[in-house]
Design a protein around this motif. Structure first.
Motif, PDB file in Angstrom:
ATOM      1  N   GLY A 177      -0.376  -3.879   5.967  1.00  0.00           N
ATOM      2  CA  GLY A 177      -1.494  -3.015   5.599  1.00  0.00           C
ATOM      3  C   GLY A 177      -0.967  -1.616   5.350  1.00  0.00           C
ATOM      4  N   VAL A 178      -1.549  -0.948   4.375  1.00  0.00           N
ATOM      5  CA  VAL A 178      -1.145   0.415   4.057  1.00  0.00           C
ATOM      6  C   VAL A 178      -2.406   1.266   3.977  1.00  0.00           C
ATOM      7  CG1 VAL A 178       0.107   1.911   2.470  1.00  0.00           C
ATOM      8  CG2 VAL A 178       0.797  -0.487   2.710  1.00  0.00           C
ATOM      9  N   LEU A 179      -2.424   2.331   4.766  1.00  0.00           N
ATOM     10  CA  LEU A 179      -3.537   3.268   4.748  1.00  0.00           C
ATOM     11  C   LEU A 179      -3.052   4.565   4.117  1.00  0.00           C
ATOM     12  CD1 LEU A 179      -6.448   3.978   5.550  1.00  0.00           C
ATOM     13  CD2 LEU A 179      -5.538   4.748   7.758  1.00  0.00           C
ATOM     14  N   VAL A 180      -3.696   4.933   3.015  1.00  0.00           N
ATOM     15  CA  VAL A 180      -3.349   6.150   2.283  1.00  0.00           C
ATOM     16  C   VAL A 180      -4.526   7.118   2.465  1.00  0.00           C
ATOM     17  CG1 VAL A 180      -2.758   7.116   0.037  1.00  0.00           C
ATOM     18  CG2 VAL A 180      -2.011   4.807   0.634  1.00  0.00           C
ATOM     19  N   THR A 181      -4.245   8.276   3.057  1.00  0.00           N
ATOM     20  CA  THR A 181      -5.308   9.222   3.405  1.00  0.00           C
ATOM     21  C   THR A 181      -5.099  10.550   2.690  1.00  0.00           C
ATOM     22  OG1 THR A 181      -5.485   8.202   5.596  1.00  0.00           O
ATOM     23  CG2 THR A 181      -6.480  10.386   5.321  1.00  0.00           C
TER      24      THR A 181
ATOM     25  N   GLN B 118     -12.198  13.271   4.165  1.00  0.00           N
ATOM     26  CA  GLN B 118     -11.082  12.409   3.783  1.00  0.00           C
ATOM     27  C   GLN B 118     -11.513  11.304   2.827  1.00  0.00           C
ATOM     28  OE1 GLN B 118      -9.753  11.126   7.695  1.00  0.00           O
ATOM     29  NE2 GLN B 118      -8.067  12.592   7.583  1.00  0.00           N
ATOM     30  N   ALA B 119     -10.631  11.058   1.884  1.00  0.00           N
ATOM     31  CA  ALA B 119     -10.723   9.862   1.052  1.00  0.00           C
ATOM     32  C   ALA B 119      -9.590   8.971   1.529  1.00  0.00           C
ATOM     33  CB  ALA B 119     -10.554  10.208  -0.420  1.00  0.00           C
ATOM     34  N   ARG B 120      -9.862   7.686   1.657  1.00  0.00           N
ATOM     35  CA  ARG B 120      -8.844   6.755   2.137  1.00  0.00           C
ATOM     36  C   ARG B 120      -8.826   5.525   1.241  1.00  0.00           C
ATOM     37  NH1 ARG B 120     -10.950   7.643   8.004  1.00  0.00           N
ATOM     38  NH2 ARG B 120      -9.495   9.214   8.757  1.00  0.00           N
ATOM     39  N   ASN B 121      -7.633   5.041   1.031  1.00  0.00           N
ATOM     40  CA  ASN B 121      -7.449   3.780   0.313  1.00  0.00           C
ATOM     41  C   ASN B 121      -6.707   2.846   1.254  1.00  0.00           C
ATOM     42  OD1 ASN B 121      -8.581   4.925  -1.997  1.00  0.00           O
ATOM     43  ND2 ASN B 121      -6.613   5.595  -2.759  1.00  0.00           N
ATOM     44  N   PHE B 122      -7.226   1.636   1.400  1.00  0.00           N
ATOM     45  CA  PHE B 122      -6.578   0.672   2.283  1.00  0.00           C
ATOM     46  C   PHE B 122      -6.158  -0.543   1.473  1.00  0.00           C
ATOM     47  CE2 PHE B 122      -6.474  -2.762   5.463  1.00  0.00           C
ATOM     48  CZ  PHE B 122      -5.473  -2.234   6.261  1.00  0.00           C
ATOM     49  N   TYR B 123      -4.916  -0.933   1.648  1.00  0.00           N
ATOM     50  CA  TYR B 123      -4.321  -2.051   0.924  1.00  0.00           C
ATOM     51  C   TYR B 123      -3.852  -3.098   1.925  1.00  0.00           C
ATOM     52  CZ  TYR B 123      -3.438   1.632  -2.614  1.00  0.00           C
ATOM     53  OH  TYR B 123      -3.539   2.668  -3.505  1.00  0.00           O
ATOM     54  N   VAL B 124      -3.940  -4.349   1.543  1.00  0.00           N
ATOM     55  CA  VAL B 124      -3.265  -5.424   2.271  1.00  0.00           C
ATOM     56  C   VAL B 124      -2.397  -6.157   1.251  1.00  0.00           C
ATOM     57  CG1 VAL B 124      -3.490  -7.588   3.545  1.00  0.00           C
ATOM     58  CG2 VAL B 124      -5.029  -5.687   4.041  1.00  0.00           C
TER      59      VAL B 124
ATOM     60  N   ASP C  71       3.302  -9.310   0.853  1.00  0.00           N
ATOM     61  CA  ASP C  71       4.738  -9.147   1.039  1.00  0.00           C
ATOM     62  C   ASP C  71       5.050  -7.692   1.417  1.00  0.00           C
ATOM     63  OD1 ASP C  71       7.588 -10.209   0.462  1.00  0.00           O
ATOM     64  OD2 ASP C  71       7.467  -8.402  -0.782  1.00  0.00           O
ATOM     65  N   GLU C  72       5.751  -7.501   2.524  1.00  0.00           N
ATOM     66  CA  GLU C  72       6.059  -6.144   2.987  1.00  0.00           C
ATOM     67  C   GLU C  72       6.874  -5.356   1.962  1.00  0.00           C
ATOM     68  OE1 GLU C  72       8.159  -3.729   6.661  1.00  0.00           O
ATOM     69  OE2 GLU C  72       7.778  -5.878   6.877  1.00  0.00           O
ATOM     70  N   GLU C  73       7.850  -5.995   1.347  1.00  0.00           N
ATOM     71  CA  GLU C  73       8.695  -5.294   0.377  1.00  0.00           C
ATOM     72  C   GLU C  73       7.872  -4.776  -0.798  1.00  0.00           C
ATOM     73  OE1 GLU C  73      12.353  -6.241  -2.672  1.00  0.00           O
ATOM     74  OE2 GLU C  73      12.283  -7.345  -0.787  1.00  0.00           O
ATOM     75  N   LYS C  74       6.956  -5.597  -1.319  1.00  0.00           N
ATOM     76  CA  LYS C  74       6.111  -5.153  -2.432  1.00  0.00           C
ATOM     77  C   LYS C  74       5.204  -4.011  -1.998  1.00  0.00           C
ATOM     78  CE  LYS C  74       6.045  -9.358  -5.125  1.00  0.00           C
ATOM     79  NZ  LYS C  74       5.280 -10.486  -5.625  1.00  0.00           N
ATOM     80  N   GLY C  75       4.660  -4.129  -0.791  1.00  0.00           N
ATOM     81  CA  GLY C  75       3.770  -3.089  -0.289  1.00  0.00           C
ATOM     82  C   GLY C  75       4.469  -1.756  -0.127  1.00  0.00           C
ATOM     83  N   ARG C  76       5.667  -1.790   0.427  1.00  0.00           N
ATOM     84  CA  ARG C  76       6.404  -0.533   0.643  1.00  0.00           C
ATOM     85  C   ARG C  76       6.944   0.031  -0.673  1.00  0.00           C
ATOM     86  NH1 ARG C  76       7.460   1.072   5.806  1.00  0.00           N
ATOM     87  NH2 ARG C  76       6.954  -0.427   7.444  1.00  0.00           N
ATOM     88  N   SER C  77       7.397  -0.834  -1.551  1.00  0.00           N
ATOM     89  CA  SER C  77       8.000  -0.344  -2.797  1.00  0.00           C
ATOM     90  C   SER C  77       6.958   0.210  -3.768  1.00  0.00           C
ATOM     91  CB  SER C  77       8.832  -1.440  -3.470  1.00  0.00           C
ATOM     92  OG  SER C  77       8.004  -2.489  -3.922  1.00  0.00           O
ATOM     93  N   PHE C  78       5.703  -0.213  -3.628  1.00  0.00           N
ATOM     94  CA  PHE C  78       4.662   0.288  -4.514  1.00  0.00           C
ATOM     95  C   PHE C  78       4.497   1.809  -4.381  1.00  0.00           C
ATOM     96  CE2 PHE C  78       0.277   1.515  -5.390  1.00  0.00           C
ATOM     97  CZ  PHE C  78       0.176   1.124  -6.712  1.00  0.00           C
ATOM     98  N   PHE C  79       4.646   2.319  -3.165  1.00  0.00           N
ATOM     99  CA  PHE C  79       4.379   3.731  -2.913  1.00  0.00           C
ATOM    100  C   PHE C  79       5.615   4.589  -3.153  1.00  0.00           C
ATOM    101  CE2 PHE C  79       1.170   1.303  -0.770  1.00  0.00           C
ATOM    102  CZ  PHE C  79       0.025   1.916  -1.240  1.00  0.00           C
ATOM    103  N   SER C  80       6.070   4.555  -4.378  1.00  0.00           N
ATOM    104  CA  SER C  80       7.228   5.341  -4.808  1.00  0.00           C
ATOM    105  C   SER C  80       6.833   6.815  -4.920  1.00  0.00           C
ATOM    106  CB  SER C  80       7.705   4.849  -6.173  1.00  0.00           C
ATOM    107  OG  SER C  80       6.689   5.103  -7.144  1.00  0.00           O
ATOM    108  N   LYS C  81       7.810   7.669  -5.084  1.00  0.00           N
ATOM    109  CA  LYS C  81       7.554   9.098  -5.282  1.00  0.00           C
ATOM    110  C   LYS C  81       6.663   9.314  -6.499  1.00  0.00           C
ATOM    111  CE  LYS C  81       9.750  13.625  -5.946  1.00  0.00           C
ATOM    112  NZ  LYS C  81       8.496  14.188  -6.335  1.00  0.00           N
ATOM    113  N   GLU C  82       6.892   8.532  -7.562  1.00  0.00           N
ATOM    114  CA  GLU C  82       6.090   8.666  -8.783  1.00  0.00           C
ATOM    115  C   GLU C  82       4.617   8.345  -8.513  1.00  0.00           C
ATOM    116  OE1 GLU C  82      10.233   8.445  -9.641  1.00  0.00           O
ATOM    117  OE2 GLU C  82       9.045   6.897  -8.673  1.00  0.00           O
ATOM    118  N   ILE C  83       4.360   7.298  -7.749  1.00  0.00           N
ATOM    119  CA  ILE C  83       2.974   6.933  -7.432  1.00  0.00           C
ATOM    120  C   ILE C  83       2.336   8.015  -6.561  1.00  0.00           C
ATOM    121  CG2 ILE C  83       1.538   5.330  -6.088  1.00  0.00           C
ATOM    122  CD1 ILE C  83       2.187   4.248  -8.842  1.00  0.00           C
ATOM    123  N   VAL C  84       3.070   8.474  -5.551  1.00  0.00           N
ATOM    124  CA  VAL C  84       2.534   9.523  -4.671  1.00  0.00           C
ATOM    125  C   VAL C  84       2.237  10.786  -5.472  1.00  0.00           C
ATOM    126  CG1 VAL C  84       3.068  11.032  -2.707  1.00  0.00           C
ATOM    127  CG2 VAL C  84       3.572   8.575  -2.568  1.00  0.00           C
ATOM    128  N   ASP C  85       3.115  11.158  -6.389  1.00  0.00           N
ATOM    129  CA  ASP C  85       2.864  12.331  -7.240  1.00  0.00           C
ATOM    130  C   ASP C  85       1.628  12.118  -8.114  1.00  0.00           C
ATOM    131  OD1 ASP C  85       5.088  13.585  -6.168  1.00  0.00           O
ATOM    132  OD2 ASP C  85       6.372  13.207  -7.912  1.00  0.00           O
TER     133      ASP C  85
END
Length: 98
Positions: free
Chosen positions: A3-7, A49-55, A58-72
């Motif tokens: 799970g990934v919580l983006v706040t 707060q605005a929050r986005n929650f992802y499930v 695959d852990e690797e796909k979940g972690r790799s999605f949040f690249s610097k480019e996506i965060v920017d």
């Protein structure tokens, strides 16, 4: 699963209609995305707060999605940089098929 919580936290309240528009515009690219079980767009009006929650399946796909480019990119969309937190999903209930 992971799970990934983006706040996103603002000093002023997020505008509900603006966030609803963002959710509508950004929904398409996530539909059918490989490895993504679900994503939700959430608003905590009182907490500013605005929050986005992802499930992700695959852990690797979940972690790799949040690249610097996506965060920017999401920083530009929401107007503030997010915090990104990762959680092991140890149980999951999905009632959407019933």
């Amino acid at each position: 699963m992971i799970g990934v919580l983006v706040t996103f936290t603002q000093t002023e309240k997020f505008d509900r209609s603006a966030l609803t528009k963002i959710a509508g515009e950004l929904r398409g690219p996530f539909e059918g995305m490989a490895g993504l079980r679900f994503k939700s767009f959430m608003l905590d009006e009182e907490g500013g707060q605005a929050r986005n929650f992802y499930v992700w399946d695959d852990e690797e796909k979940g972690r790799s999605f949040f690249s610097k480019e996506i965060v920017d990119k999401v920083t530009e969309i929401y107007g503030v940089p997010p915090t990104v937190e990762y959680f092991d999903v140890v149980g999951f209930v999905d009632n959407s098929g019933s």
